[in-house]
Scaffold this active site. Structure first.
Site, PDB file in Angstrom:
ATOM      1  N   VAL A 207       0.817  52.900  20.929  1.00  0.00           N
ATOM      2  CA  VAL A 207       0.966  51.624  19.734  1.00  0.00           C
ATOM      3  C   VAL A 207       0.175  50.484  20.214  1.00  0.00           C
ATOM      4  O   VAL A 207      -0.510  49.953  19.464  1.00  0.00           O
ATOM      5  CB  VAL A 207       2.430  51.104  19.711  1.00  0.00           C
ATOM      6  N   CYS A 208       0.001  50.140  21.522  1.00  0.00           N
ATOM      7  CA  CYS A 208      -0.771  49.078  22.154  1.00  0.00           C
ATOM      8  C   CYS A 208      -2.208  49.415  21.765  1.00  0.00           C
ATOM      9  O   CYS A 208      -2.880  48.685  21.459  1.00  0.00           O
ATOM     10  CB  CYS A 208      -0.469  48.966  23.663  1.00  0.00           C
ATOM     11  N   ASP A 209      -2.614  50.526  22.061  1.00  0.00           N
ATOM     12  CA  ASP A 209      -3.765  51.070  21.838  1.00  0.00           C
ATOM     13  C   ASP A 209      -4.256  50.845  20.477  1.00  0.00           C
ATOM     14  O   ASP A 209      -5.269  50.167  20.069  1.00  0.00           O
ATOM     15  CB  ASP A 209      -4.070  52.610  22.337  1.00  0.00           C
TER      16      ASP A 209
ATOM     17  N   SER B 223       1.250  47.700  27.608  1.00  0.00           N
ATOM     18  CA  SER B 223       0.327  48.238  28.243  1.00  0.00           C
ATOM     19  C   SER B 223      -0.771  48.815  27.424  1.00  0.00           C
ATOM     20  O   SER B 223      -0.256  49.513  26.313  1.00  0.00           O
ATOM     21  CB  SER B 223       0.849  49.454  29.192  1.00  0.00           C
TER      22      SER B 223
END
Length: 164
Positions: A58-60, A53
């Site tokens: 971490v995705c950001d 997501s």
């Protein structure tokens, strides 16, 4: 299939494992404008990342890193696919100033998730993975990140994209 954990708990991946040397599987996802997109809509070299997501730390950080590195990748389209709704992806990209990465939503059909073997059965999220695809749609690099909350190997992925 690779052994993947999410927050240190084993999860089940649905789909076929993709390996270097394979033809890149086709998929149908939605753009931020709700248009259907498939592999053929992105000609040339592609770096495809899948993330759980956009709204996680971490995705950001991953998407921001690839967005910055995009300037160093000649003729490579960076695609980031998640199960987030297209509206949320569009909002996130605007707030984050991400303009060099194409975010795509797999929420409707989980088409890419199943085709690339990254759909987490227990959570209906995508595992973190990186695929590099050359201009002939051959997969030249694959990383299934063993713990979905960890970062991918950026240096290896970027090197593979440059060499594709």
């Amino acid at each position: 299939m690779p052994n993947i954990t999410f927050q240190n708990n084993p999860v089940t991946l649905i789909g076929e494992e993709v390996k270097a040397g394979d033809q890149a599987p086709d998929f149908t996802v939605l753009s931020n404008d709700l248009e259907e997109k498939s592999l053929k809509d992105f000609a040339g070299k592609k770096l495809i990342t899948t993330v759980p997501s956009l709204d996680t730390g971490v995705c950001d950080a991953e998407i921001r890193r690839f967005n910055e590195e995009a300037n160093n990748l000649e003729d490579v389209t960076i695609l980031t696919v998640s199960m987030d709704l297209p509206f949320a992806q569009k909002r996130w990209c605007g707030a984050a100033g991400v303009e060099n990465v194409v975010t795509l939503s797999d929420h409707r059909d989980a088409s890419l998730g199943q085709a690339y073997g990254v759909l987490i059965e227990e959570l209906r999220l995508l595992a973190r993975a990186v695929f590099v695809v050359n201009e002939n749609n051959e997969v030249t690099y694959v990383e299934y990140v063993s713990e979905a909350t960890n970062h991918p190997d950026y240096e290896s992925a970027l090197k593979a994209a440059k060499e594709a």
